[in-house]
Every structure is written in C-alpha cells, then in structure tokens.
Scaffold this motif. Structure first.
Motif, PDB file in Angstrom:
ATOM      1  N   LYS A   1      46.108  55.567  81.531  1.00 25.13           N
ATOM      2  CA  LYS A   1      44.678  55.632  81.198  1.00 25.13           C
ATOM      3  C   LYS A   1      44.366  54.629  80.088  1.00 25.13           C
ATOM      4  O   LYS A   1      45.234  54.318  79.269  1.00 25.13           O
ATOM      5  CB  LYS A   1      44.314  57.044  80.743  1.00 25.13           C
TER       6      LYS A   1
ATOM      7  N   ARG B   1      35.572  45.557  82.173  1.00 28.99           N
ATOM      8  CA  ARG B   1      35.713  45.830  83.612  1.00 28.99           C
ATOM      9  C   ARG B   1      34.379  45.774  84.339  1.00 28.99           C
ATOM     10  O   ARG B   1      34.326  45.481  85.520  1.00 28.99           O
ATOM     11  CB  ARG B   1      36.300  47.216  83.816  1.00 28.99           C
ATOM     12  N   TRP B   2      33.312  46.084  83.618  1.00 30.42           N
ATOM     13  CA  TRP B   2      32.007  46.139  84.281  1.00 30.42           C
ATOM     14  C   TRP B   2      31.268  44.819  84.245  1.00 30.42           C
ATOM     15  O   TRP B   2      30.182  44.698  84.757  1.00 30.42           O
ATOM     16  CB  TRP B   2      31.150  47.250  83.659  1.00 30.42           C
ATOM     17  N   ARG B   3      31.871  43.804  83.585  1.00 32.24           N
ATOM     18  CA  ARG B   3      31.194  42.506  83.522  1.00 32.24           C
ATOM     19  C   ARG B   3      31.203  41.827  84.859  1.00 32.24           C
ATOM     20  O   ARG B   3      32.151  41.955  85.602  1.00 32.24           O
ATOM     21  CB  ARG B   3      31.909  41.619  82.496  1.00 32.24           C
TER      22      ARG B   3
ATOM     23  N   GLY C   1      47.207  37.115  80.546  1.00 30.42           N
ATOM     24  CA  GLY C   1      46.864  37.758  81.820  1.00 30.42           C
ATOM     25  C   GLY C   1      47.588  39.074  82.028  1.00 30.42           C
ATOM     26  O   GLY C   1      47.431  39.728  83.058  1.00 30.42           O
TER      27      GLY C   1
ATOM     28  N   PHE D   1      47.146  41.812  80.655  1.00 33.95           N
ATOM     29  CA  PHE D   1      46.303  43.012  80.589  1.00 33.95           C
ATOM     30  C   PHE D   1      46.022  43.538  82.004  1.00 33.95           C
ATOM     31  O   PHE D   1      45.943  44.744  82.222  1.00 33.95           O
ATOM     32  CB  PHE D   1      44.985  42.736  79.844  1.00 33.95           C
ATOM     33  N   GLU D   2      45.896  42.615  82.953  1.00 39.08           N
ATOM     34  CA  GLU D   2      45.662  43.027  84.344  1.00 39.08           C
ATOM     35  C   GLU D   2      46.849  43.848  84.851  1.00 39.08           C
ATOM     36  O   GLU D   2      46.673  44.845  85.560  1.00 39.08           O
ATOM     37  CB  GLU D   2      45.444  41.802  85.226  1.00 39.08           C
ATOM     38  N   TYR D   3      48.052  43.413  84.465  1.00 41.47           N
ATOM     39  CA  TYR D   3      49.268  44.157  84.834  1.00 41.47           C
ATOM     40  C   TYR D   3      49.231  45.559  84.214  1.00 41.47           C
ATOM     41  O   TYR D   3      49.459  46.554  84.894  1.00 41.47           O
ATOM     42  CB  TYR D   3      50.487  43.355  84.350  1.00 41.47           C
ATOM     43  N   LEU D   4      48.903  45.606  82.913  1.00 40.07           N
ATOM     44  CA  LEU D   4      48.849  46.905  82.212  1.00 40.07           C
ATOM     45  C   LEU D   4      47.789  47.818  82.814  1.00 40.07           C
ATOM     46  O   LEU D   4      48.026  49.006  83.041  1.00 40.07           O
ATOM     47  CB  LEU D   4      48.460  46.677  80.744  1.00 40.07           C
ATOM     48  N   ALA D   5      46.608  47.228  83.074  1.00 39.12           N
ATOM     49  CA  ALA D   5      45.468  48.035  83.514  1.00 39.12           C
ATOM     50  C   ALA D   5      45.620  48.533  84.946  1.00 39.12           C
ATOM     51  O   ALA D   5      44.873  49.410  85.373  1.00 39.12           O
ATOM     52  CB  ALA D   5      44.177  47.228  83.375  1.00 39.12           C
ATOM     53  N   THR D   6      46.564  47.953  85.699  1.00 35.30           N
ATOM     54  CA  THR D   6      46.762  48.431  87.070  1.00 35.30           C
ATOM     55  C   THR D   6      48.003  49.326  87.187  1.00 35.30           C
ATOM     56  O   THR D   6      48.390  49.711  88.281  1.00 35.30           O
ATOM     57  CB  THR D   6      46.859  47.253  88.070  1.00 35.30           C
TER      58      THR D   6
END
Lengths: 312, 240
Positions: free
Chosen positions: B93, B238-240, B82, B84-89
C-alpha cells in the motif's frame, strides 16, 4: 484471465486509451502491437494498478483492478518498459529484496530465487552489481523479478526493447518456456516478435484496438490484400476496362502510362491469383505483356496501413 | 505474517541498507559528528563546562542541513531511476511505502544520534549530569529529527531532482526554525499561536528536561501532517 470493458485513460484533452474492450483467455500469449505513443504502455500500466483508468473497468484474474488492487498486484508479474532496477544491489540481492517486498514466505526464497536464476540464465552474474550488467542481463533480471513469485499473469512492456538480435531471440525463447503455465500480455512494436511469440495479436493505434486476430488470421488478411502490377503495351482505357471485368479482380488503377504502354495495379478480392487470367486476356487481345509482378502485402504493411492512414 | 515480513519493516530495512551503501551518507554523517563533537568538546576543555548545552543549542541549525541531506534521495531517486513504478506495482500500500521510507531514514538518524550518546557518557565521567535533562534533550533531538525527516520525505516526493528536494526541505525547516523570531512582529494576540507553530519553543522546553505532552504532541502531529501530505503527493502523481 484479463477482461477489459470500455477501458479509457485521458490525460487532459489527450485520449491515451480509448474505450478498449478485450478478453485474454488463461494460457494465451497476446501481443499488443502499436507504434510509439499508441497507448500500449498506458493500457498495461492501468492493468498493473499503477495508473487509474478514467472510465471503464478491467478485471484481472477475475478481480476488479480498482477494488482489489493489492490482490491483483499479487497475481501479476510486471516488467515495465524502462525495466527499472536498483543499481546499488547485486543480482541475488535484487531478487531477495523482491521476494521480501512481495511478502513471499521466507522459506520459499532460496528455491524460488534458484529457479528464476536457472530459467533466466543468470547463473553467471549472480554476484555482480546490477550497475555492471549488460543490457541483456538487465532485461533477464527484470524478467526474473517479474516471475519470481510464480504469477498466473505476466505483463511485459517491450520485453526485447534495446536488445541486440541474439538477446532478443533469447528473451523470446524465455517467454516461450513460460507459455505453458501463464497468461502473457506483452507489448511490442516488433512484428516478427509478435508473430513468433504470440497466439494472438492486437494492433492498437491512437488508443483504439484496430485489429485483433491470430498472426495467421492477420497473415490471411495480408494475403487478401495482394496486388498485381501488370505492364502492357495496350490502349489504357480499353485494357483497364477489360482487366476490371476479370473474375477475382477487385480494383484496377493506372500506376503510370508512357508512350503506348500502361502499368496497371490490380487488387484482387479474397486473395485470388489472377495472373493466368491476365495472361490469357493479353494473348486474346494481342497486348504484349512487358512485365507482371505479384506483390503480397506483408503483416508489416497491414500494420502500417492500419496505423498510418487513420485519422487521429 | 511476522513483523519482519511486514512491508513497512522490509522497506525501512531496504532504505537503511541503501543509505548504508551510499558514500554521500557517510560524508554527511562524518561532517555532522565532527561539528557536533567540536561544539561539545571545545567548551568542555576551554571553559571547563560539563554541559550538553553547547551541543544542544545549535543542533536545530545543524539538523537544517543534515536531515534534508539524508532524506533528499528518498523518493526523488526512485522517480529519477524509474524504480518507483516497480515499487508501486508490488503488493504494497502507498502508506506502507511512505512509512517504510520514513522509518528507514529515521533509523539512520537514530544510529547517528547513538554516536552522540558519547557526549553525555563523557559527562558522566567528569561530573554529575542531570539524567532527566539528558533524557529530555534526547527526546527533543529525536522529536526534531522525526519532524524534519517527515518534511524531508515529503519534499523528496515532490520532485525527481534531489537538489530541489534538499532546497524545499531546507526552506520549510528553516521557516519553522525562524517562525519563533517572527512572532515578535505579529499582533500580540497572534504571537503565542505563531510561536507554537515554530520548533524553537518546543525544542528548548524539552531540552531543558521539561517533558510536556504538548511538545511531544507537536512533533508527532507535525510528522503525521507531512507524512499525510507525502501520501497525498504520491496519490496525485497517479491521477495526473
């Protein structure tokens, strides 16, 4: 400040967030209440830039989230629902990596880390591996990571989820200490938490905001919905008619009738207390009162009514 | 912002740190060094051959296992945990995340290859190896490693299961390894094109010491293609 306008997220045919519009003022702590699957997490993920909205717009700190995603992420501190942490790092290392990944000035790392260690009560576990932390300390570390860069807006998804009552209280106190300086949007399904921590509560169900107000206003709404159970030894039609004519009584229903007795449910308009009027009527008509119970609808019941009785 | 503060560098450093902390990495690397060392040493002592050839020729085959094993956790583990959510926020970029992961894994591969420099150095002690050929050989090894690492990072972004990431990465790398042998079965007009897609011709040309910009371009463009594909996969999640 957070402003949402018709914000929508669809997953195929499922509407996760349905045209939500709201404004959170600077310095406000707003609780997003809703049952599991109501759309709370999806809404928060859109605000953090993790998920793109299907429709609508959102502005965070006066910045459009899609056009200024990076800047928005800089201004936000986010604690995801699952509180993901790198298990192979120690507590201090986790905070140090967060500071570096956030692009904070290297000179500011030690004081910022010392500050969050103190605020979040992590001093006793600084050298410990994350993998060996208790659930409570993991949550504190997640919160410490979220506030490390001193963000103006905090987004906390179920910050007390899975914690024992003592730990929940500690995290709530921590949120209260942050209250003075930050705008906080937190999601929860624990009503007392929303009541104790938040200036304002939004109830979300099937992706829609179904109630919005201060905990006090929602409490008043609950009080307005007070009910009186009256058990009388009287003919049901005549007694029902007489009770319905009492001032302040909104609706009368028969809960049960047995022998020559009836149990009535009286719903009062505007929170009026009609017990005295019922007593006087009963005395006047010589209907013995076998029982009378005032039922106040709690905030939990308001929440239940709003989230259970609605069509999807 | 200094180079050391750039998100790509910080992420690459973090990736390298994670790989250094993982016992599995050491097991894979020791296996690789023991096998490659054996391939180099046995002909040297048994047949008195002072050549890098015996080490170089089977290297693409070794890399088929080594690189997917090094890269399989790259994104798959982030999805599973989980994080990745931390990284992506964080204010980073997506392309910086991809490049950070890529350079981290590539950095570890470079450290590993630095150990194999002992082989040409040993040759210097017993003979006069062709420095041009050694340089070309290491360019070929590094080019191949860079290409396979990009494939591995891309495969890792497809799934949250490290084993699946390993298998996908191995399958794609193996196809690129085999494609040269398939070229014999396709119409003659197509054969050069098919051969150009495979890794073998490019690897062998460089390994012989023939430094051709087309071979270097092959590694660079192949790596860029799979890194771009990785970025597309992250966006599609992200678009799923």
């Amino acid at each position: 400040m957070i402003e949402l306008s018709q914000l929508t997220k669809r997953y195929g045919s499922t509407m996760a967030v349905d045209h939500v519009s709201l404004t959170v003022q600077p310095g406000e702590i707003v609780g997003l209440l809703g049952p599991n699957g109501a759309g709370k997490t999806t809404l928060l993920k859109m605000l953090t830039g993790y998920l793109p909205p299907t429709e609508g717009t959102a502005r965070v700190a006066n910045l459009e989230i899609l056009d200024n995603s990076l800047e928005v992420r800089r201004r936000i501190g986010y604690l995801p629902e699952t509180n993901p942490l790198y298990e192979d790092l120690a507590v201090y290392e986790s905070l140090e990596w967060t500071a570096r990944l956030r692009g904070m000035n290297p000179a500011s790392h030690p004081p910022a880390i010392r500050h969050v260690i103190e605020v979040c009560g992590l001093a006793g576990v600084v050298g410990k591996d994350v993998a060996h932390l208790s659930k409570g300390y993991r949550q504190r570390l997640g919160l410490a990571q979220a506030i490390l860069h001193d963000p103006e807006i905090l987004i906390l998804d179920e910050p007390t989820s899975g914690l024992d009552p003592n730990q929940q209280q500690e995290v709530r106190q921590l949120i209260q200490t942050l209250k003075q300086k930050k705008t906080v949007l937190l999601s929860t399904h624990i009503l007392p938490e929303a009541q104790s921590s938040c200036d304002r509560v939004l109830i979300i169900h099937h992706g829609k905001i179904v109630a919005d107000g201060t905990p006090q206003a929602l409490g008043q709404q609950a009080a307005r919905g007070s009910r009186l159970l009256v058990e009388l030894k009287a003919p049901a039609p005549a007694a029902g008619q007489a009770l319905a004519q009492l001032s302040g009584v909104d609706r009368v229903a028969v809960q049960k009738a047995y022998d020559s007795c009836v149990v009535f449910i009286l719903e009062s308009a505007g929170g009026a207390d009609v017990r005295e009027a019922v007593f006087e009527l009963a005395v006047q008509r010589r209907w013995p009162i076998l029982g009378m119970t005032q039922e106040t609808i709690s905030l939990e019941e308001v929440f239940r009514q709003l989230t259970m009785g609605m069509p999807s | 912002m200094s180079f050391r503060q750039k998100p790509i560098f910080v992420l690459a450093h973090k990736e390298l740190f994670t790989l250094f902390n993982s016992p599995a990495t050491y097991i894979v690397c020791v296996l690789f060094l023991v096998t490659s060392g054996w391939l180099f040493v046995v002909p040297l002592f048994q047949f008195n051959q002072s050549s890098l050839d015996t080490f170089l020729r089977p290297l693409p085959l070794l890399f088929l296992f080594l690189v997917p094993a090094l890269t399989m956790r790259s994104f798959a583990e982030e999805f599973k945990a989980g994080t990745f959510e931390y990284l992506a926020t964080l204010p980073i970029k997506d392309y910086e995340i991809v490049l950070g992961k890529y350079f981290g894994a590539l950095g570890w591969l470079a450290v590993l290859l630095a150990f194999t420099l002992a082989y040409p150095l040993a040759l210097l002690g017993v003979g006069r190896p062709d420095i041009g050929q050694v340089t070309g050989a290491y360019l070929a090894i590094f080019g191949l490693g860079a290409f396979f690492t990009a494939i591995g990072v891309w495969a890792s972004a497809l799934t949250r299961n490290q084993v699946v990431a390993f298998i996908v990465s191995f399958f794609v790398c193996f196809t690129l390894y085999l494609i040269d042998h398939i070229a014999g079965f396709v119409p003659s007009g197509m054969a050069p094109w098919v051969r150009a897609l495979g890794i073998t011709a490019h690897f062998e040309a460089l390994a012989r010491g023939v430094i051709d910009s087309r071979d270097l371009l092959y590694w660079a463009s192949g790596s860029a293609f799979f890194l771009a594909a990785c970025l597309a996969v992250l966006n599609s999640r992200r678009w799923r």
